[in-house]
Design a protein around this motif. Structure first.
Motif, mmCIF file in Angstrom:
data_model
loop_
_atom_site.group_PDB
_atom_site.id
_atom_site.type_symbol
_atom_site.label_atom_id
_atom_site.label_comp_id
_atom_site.label_asym_id
_atom_site.label_seq_id
_atom_site.Cartn_x
_atom_site.Cartn_y
_atom_site.Cartn_z
ATOM 1 N N GLN A 56 4.365 1.834 2.243
ATOM 2 C CA GLN A 56 5.295 2.914 1.955
ATOM 3 C C GLN A 56 4.496 4.197 2.086
ATOM 4 N N SER A 57 4.938 5.090 2.970
ATOM 5 C CA SER A 57 4.145 6.286 3.224
ATOM 6 C C SER A 57 4.883 7.548 2.807
ATOM 7 N N PHE A 58 4.064 8.543 2.511
ATOM 8 C CA PHE A 58 4.544 9.836 2.034
ATOM 9 C C PHE A 58 3.752 10.924 2.750
ATOM 10 N N GLY A 59 4.405 12.030 3.080
ATOM 11 C CA GLY A 59 3.738 13.110 3.796
ATOM 12 C C GLY A 59 3.263 14.249 2.930
ATOM 13 N N ALA A 60 3.590 14.204 1.635
ATOM 14 C CA ALA A 60 3.227 15.312 0.751
ATOM 15 C C ALA A 60 3.229 14.841 -0.705
ATOM 16 N N VAL A 61 2.613 15.643 -1.550
ATOM 17 C CA VAL A 61 2.543 15.336 -2.981
ATOM 18 C C VAL A 61 3.947 15.251 -3.575
ATOM 19 N N ALA A 62 4.809 16.213 -3.236
ATOM 20 C CA ALA A 62 6.164 16.223 -3.798
ATOM 21 C C ALA A 62 6.926 14.958 -3.435
ATOM 22 N N ILE A 100 0.849 -1.182 0.000
ATOM 23 C CA ILE A 100 0.000 0.000 0.000
ATOM 24 C C ILE A 100 0.885 1.232 0.000
ATOM 25 N N PHE A 101 0.582 2.172 -0.890
ATOM 26 C CA PHE A 101 1.202 3.492 -0.859
ATOM 27 C C PHE A 101 0.227 4.416 -0.151
ATOM 28 N N LEU A 102 0.671 4.994 0.949
ATOM 29 C CA LEU A 102 -0.136 5.874 1.788
ATOM 30 C C LEU A 102 0.379 7.299 1.668
ATOM 31 N N VAL A 103 -0.521 8.239 1.366
ATOM 32 C CA VAL A 103 -0.165 9.656 1.347
ATOM 33 C C VAL A 103 -1.046 10.349 2.376
ATOM 34 N N GLU A 104 -0.426 10.775 3.468
ATOM 35 C CA GLU A 104 -1.127 11.399 4.597
ATOM 36 C C GLU A 104 -0.178 12.397 5.237
ATOM 37 N N ASP A 105 -0.598 13.658 5.336
ATOM 38 C CA ASP A 105 0.295 14.683 5.861
ATOM 39 C C ASP A 105 0.355 14.732 7.386
ATOM 40 N N ASP A 106 -0.650 14.225 8.069
ATOM 41 C CA ASP A 106 -0.645 14.234 9.532
ATOM 42 C C ASP A 106 0.247 13.101 10.029
#
Length: 118
Positions: free
Chosen positions: A29-35, A4-10
């Motif tokens: 794999q997580s990401f905190g921002a679009v960039a 799962i690719f997770l994009v969540e800024d909190d």
């Protein structure tokens, strides 16, 4: 192992989801921002994208539209989560496979992820 690719800024929500999903047997794999998400290794496709709507540097609807418009990733399911938007507000921009309002029940989230991946 499903990815799962997770994009969540909190950071708190992101970390909680990472732990929860990892405990359920997913590779996350997580990401905190679009960039940050945009700079990922695009040769790796997950089994599911899990996006928060409001991000500090953009919107997940743009990410969803790009994913659904890309031949390589168009069949990968997208689930969008939001505390502020509703599906009717974003569906004209992107049609996710599911929409989960925040706050969400953890068991419901896991059930919906499971159903989406079937």
């Amino acid at each position: 192992m499903r990815k799962i690719f997770l994009v969540e800024d909190d950071p708190g929500i992101r970390e909680t989801l990472e732990i929860l999903l990892t405990d359920e047997g997913f590779l996350v794999q997580s990401f905190g921002a679009v960039a940050e998400f945009s700079n990922r290794d695009k040769s790796i496709l997950p089994d599911l994208f899990l996006f928060d709507v409001m991000l500090p540097d953009g919107s997940c609807t743009d990410l969803c539209r790009k994913i659904k418009g890309n031949e390589d990733s168009m069949n990968v399911p997208v689930i969008i989560m939001s505390a502020h938007a509703e599906l009717k507000d974003i569906s004209y921009e992107c049609l996710p496979n599911d929409f989960i309002p925040k706050p969400f029940d953890i068991d419901d989230l896991l059930l919906r992820i499971d159903e989406t991946l079937r």
